[in-house]
Write a protein that holds these residues in place. Structure first.
Motif, mmCIF file in Angstrom:
data_model
loop_
_atom_site.group_PDB
_atom_site.id
_atom_site.type_symbol
_atom_site.label_atom_id
_atom_site.label_comp_id
_atom_site.label_asym_id
_atom_site.label_seq_id
_atom_site.Cartn_x
_atom_site.Cartn_y
_atom_site.Cartn_z
ATOM 1 N N VAL A 55 0.839 -1.204 0.000
ATOM 2 C CA VAL A 55 0.000 0.000 0.000
ATOM 3 C C VAL A 55 0.872 1.250 0.000
ATOM 4 O O VAL A 55 0.564 2.226 -0.688
ATOM 5 N N PHE A 85 -10.064 3.245 -4.453
ATOM 6 C CA PHE A 85 -9.834 1.809 -4.493
ATOM 7 C C PHE A 85 -10.818 1.052 -3.603
ATOM 8 O O PHE A 85 -10.916 -0.157 -3.693
ATOM 9 N N ARG A 100 -7.076 3.008 -12.171
ATOM 10 C CA ARG A 100 -6.839 2.337 -10.881
ATOM 11 C C ARG A 100 -6.325 0.919 -11.093
ATOM 12 O O ARG A 100 -5.412 0.470 -10.402
ATOM 13 N N PHE A 114 -2.715 -0.405 -9.819
ATOM 14 C CA PHE A 114 -2.595 -1.569 -8.953
ATOM 15 C C PHE A 114 -1.538 -2.529 -9.501
ATOM 16 O O PHE A 114 -0.623 -2.936 -8.788
ATOM 17 N N GLY A 124 -12.130 -2.914 -7.260
ATOM 18 C CA GLY A 124 -11.917 -2.243 -5.990
ATOM 19 C C GLY A 124 -11.977 -3.257 -4.860
ATOM 20 O O GLY A 124 -12.167 -4.452 -5.083
ATOM 21 N N PHE A 125 -11.825 -2.776 -3.652
ATOM 22 C CA PHE A 125 -11.756 -3.640 -2.485
ATOM 23 C C PHE A 125 -12.666 -3.087 -1.398
ATOM 24 O O PHE A 125 -12.911 -1.887 -1.335
ATOM 25 N N LEU A 162 -7.274 -4.469 0.252
ATOM 26 C CA LEU A 162 -6.399 -3.922 -0.789
ATOM 27 C C LEU A 162 -4.964 -4.369 -0.560
ATOM 28 O O LEU A 162 -4.299 -4.880 -1.465
#
Length: 158
Positions: A22, A52, A75, A79, A127-128, A134
């Motif tokens: 992260v 995210f 995004r 990632f 996304g998470f 994430l």
């Protein structure tokens, strides 16, 4: 009483934001933003990563039809670029994502055949649920890629 209820979630978010994956993702976002108008300057890491986080309720509200939003594709690209950077930091091979998603206008039944359409709607919902998920997802992809690279060092160096 409300502090006790909020505290575990806040601590979980702080722990997730401190994970190497992260932190690398945040550095990438800040580096890319520095070339534009510095919109993220002074913003917290959680604010940078807010896009995210796609809760179940948000995910259900996103239509699966049409072309993916360029922000979603950005995004997704960030990632997997972060995955490549994290692998390079661990193992030192030069890495880059092998999938590049772009918004394109396709004609015909390209996305209407069974089997080929399952990935396409999922792109809309990338996304998470939480920062922890994430971090875990990114770390898992990096761990899997690193172990595969270590198992086949000759192929990776070729």
């Amino acid at each position: 009483m409300s502090d006790a209820a909020v505290s575990p979630a806040v601590n979980e978010d702080e722990a997730a934001l401190a994970t190497p994956f992260v932190k690398c993702l945040v550095r990438l976002i800040r580096a890319q933003e520095s070339y534009s108008y510095c919109l993220w300057e002074g913003k917290s890491d959680a604010t940078l990563l807010a896009d995210f986080i796609v809760t179940r309720k948000k995910r259900q509200a996103i239509p699966g039809m049409g072309y993916p939003d360029p922000d979603v594709l950005s995004r997704l690209d960030m990632f997997y670029t972060t995955v490549g950077l994290a692998i390079a930091k661990r193992f030192r091979p030069v890495t880059s994502p092998i999938v590049e998603m772009k918004t394109t206008r396709t004609s015909g039944p390209c996305f209407s055949r069974s089997g080929s359409s399952s990935f396409y709607p999922d792109v809309h919902r990338f996304g998470f649920e939480t920062f922890r998920q994430l971090g875990e997802a990114g770390t898992k992809v990096v761990d899997d890629a690193t172990s595969a690279t270590e198992a086949y060092r000759d192929v990776a160096r070729a």
